[in-house]
Motif scaffolding. Structure first.
Motif, mmCIF file in Angstrom:
data_model
loop_
_atom_site.group_PDB
_atom_site.id
_atom_site.type_symbol
_atom_site.label_atom_id
_atom_site.label_comp_id
_atom_site.label_asym_id
_atom_site.label_seq_id
_atom_site.Cartn_x
_atom_site.Cartn_y
_atom_site.Cartn_z
ATOM 1 N N PHE A 68 48.598 130.100 132.490
ATOM 2 C CA PHE A 68 47.915 129.247 133.466
ATOM 3 C C PHE A 68 48.669 129.160 134.796
ATOM 4 N N ASN A 69 49.906 129.604 134.817
ATOM 5 C CA ASN A 69 50.666 129.638 136.070
ATOM 6 C C ASN A 69 50.380 130.910 136.856
ATOM 7 N N LYS A 70 49.999 131.957 136.146
ATOM 8 C CA LYS A 70 49.757 133.253 136.784
ATOM 9 C C LYS A 70 48.278 133.445 137.130
ATOM 10 N N GLY A 85 31.033 126.876 128.817
ATOM 11 C CA GLY A 85 31.213 128.063 129.646
ATOM 12 C C GLY A 85 32.625 128.123 130.181
ATOM 13 N N MET A 86 33.206 129.327 130.202
ATOM 14 C CA MET A 86 34.550 129.474 130.763
ATOM 15 C C MET A 86 34.698 130.810 131.457
ATOM 16 N N ALA A 87 35.537 130.821 132.468
ATOM 17 C CA ALA A 87 35.810 132.041 133.222
ATOM 18 C C ALA A 87 37.310 132.216 133.368
ATOM 19 N N HIS A 88 37.747 133.461 133.260
ATOM 20 C CA HIS A 88 39.158 133.805 133.422
ATOM 21 C C HIS A 88 39.283 134.675 134.675
ATOM 22 N N LEU A 89 40.003 134.170 135.666
ATOM 23 C CA LEU A 89 40.273 134.920 136.882
ATOM 24 C C LEU A 89 41.686 135.469 136.760
ATOM 25 N N ALA A 90 41.792 136.741 136.405
ATOM 26 C CA ALA A 90 43.094 137.376 136.160
ATOM 27 C C ALA A 90 43.522 138.160 137.386
ATOM 28 N N TYR A 91 44.680 137.809 137.932
ATOM 29 C CA TYR A 91 45.186 138.483 139.121
ATOM 30 C C TYR A 91 45.801 139.822 138.738
#
Length: 218
Positions: A68-70, A85-91
């Motif tokens: 959750f920090n990244k 509903g959930m979304a993962h924004l992965a850098y």
């Protein structure tokens, strides 16, 4: 990633989060809700979300590994505070002389579909990405994931198909005062909505406890 292709398809207007579905940013304290949400997906929904057959142990490993920090994770809760509903924004790793990118992944439970939740999650992630200096929002999924493809095309993403997979790209404009204010307002609204639902749930539990409490015989 095809940054050159993506750079030819920029947004013509700012992409701001909607105001019909409250989207809350999640933190490490939400791991149990995230795990419950993903485990509730049936076999086909898991395949569409992760691109392959996904047993329970893989989902446990995925949730345990969320940083959750990244990255940024967002969710939509129903009236019972169930994560629907959930979304993962992965850098993605920064590459010299390449645009900074982030990958978007989303899942919505059957009872939450056709309510604009997927769109709201994508819009919320797009605004957060802009405010995080992300230039390209990226989606990778199976080509037969009709829901994701509809969402991507609705957002104006460029879609490429190859060998049963699909890649979609969206070039994001730089952040501005509007996107910063928009994200702050959405955060406050989502927190207020969650607190309201939480208080209502507690009130309902107390009421049903009162109604169900045995009355003393006179």
């Amino acid at each position: 990633m095809h940054n050159k292709l993506a750079n030819n398809h920029s947004l013509t207007k700012p992409y701001l989060a909607g105001v019909t579905v409250p989207v809350r940013e999640l933190h490490s304290g939400h791991r149990s809700e995230i795990l419950s949400h993903l485990l509730s997906l049936n076999e086909e929904d898991r395949r569409l979300r992760f691109g392959t057959q996904t047993p329970d142990e893989v989902i446990h490993h995925y949730v345990d590994g969320l940083d959750f920090n990244k990255d940024a994770i967002f969710g939509v809760f129903n009236a019972d505070l169930k994560l629907v509903g959930m979304a993962h924004l992965a850098y993605l790793p920064q590459i010299t002389n390449e645009a900074h990118s982030a990958e978007f992944g989303v899942s919505v439970l059957p009872e939450g579909r056709a309510q604009g939740i997927g769109t709201a999650l994508l819009e919320r992630c797009a605004v957060h990405a802009r405010n995080s200096n992300i230039q390209i929002l990226y989606v990778h999924c199976l080509a037969n994931n009709k829901g994701m493809m509809h969402l991507a095309q609705k957002a104006g993403m460029t879609v490429e198909y190859a060998y049963g997979d699909a890649d979609a790209y969206l070039t994001l404009p730089p952040a501005n005062t509007g996107t910063i204010v928009d994200e702050a307002a959405n955060e406050q609204w989502a927190d207020f909505d969650y607190a309201l639902k939480e208080n209502l749930k507690l009130a309902n539990q107390a009421w049903w406890w009162f109604l169900g409490k045995p009355r003393h015989a006179r």
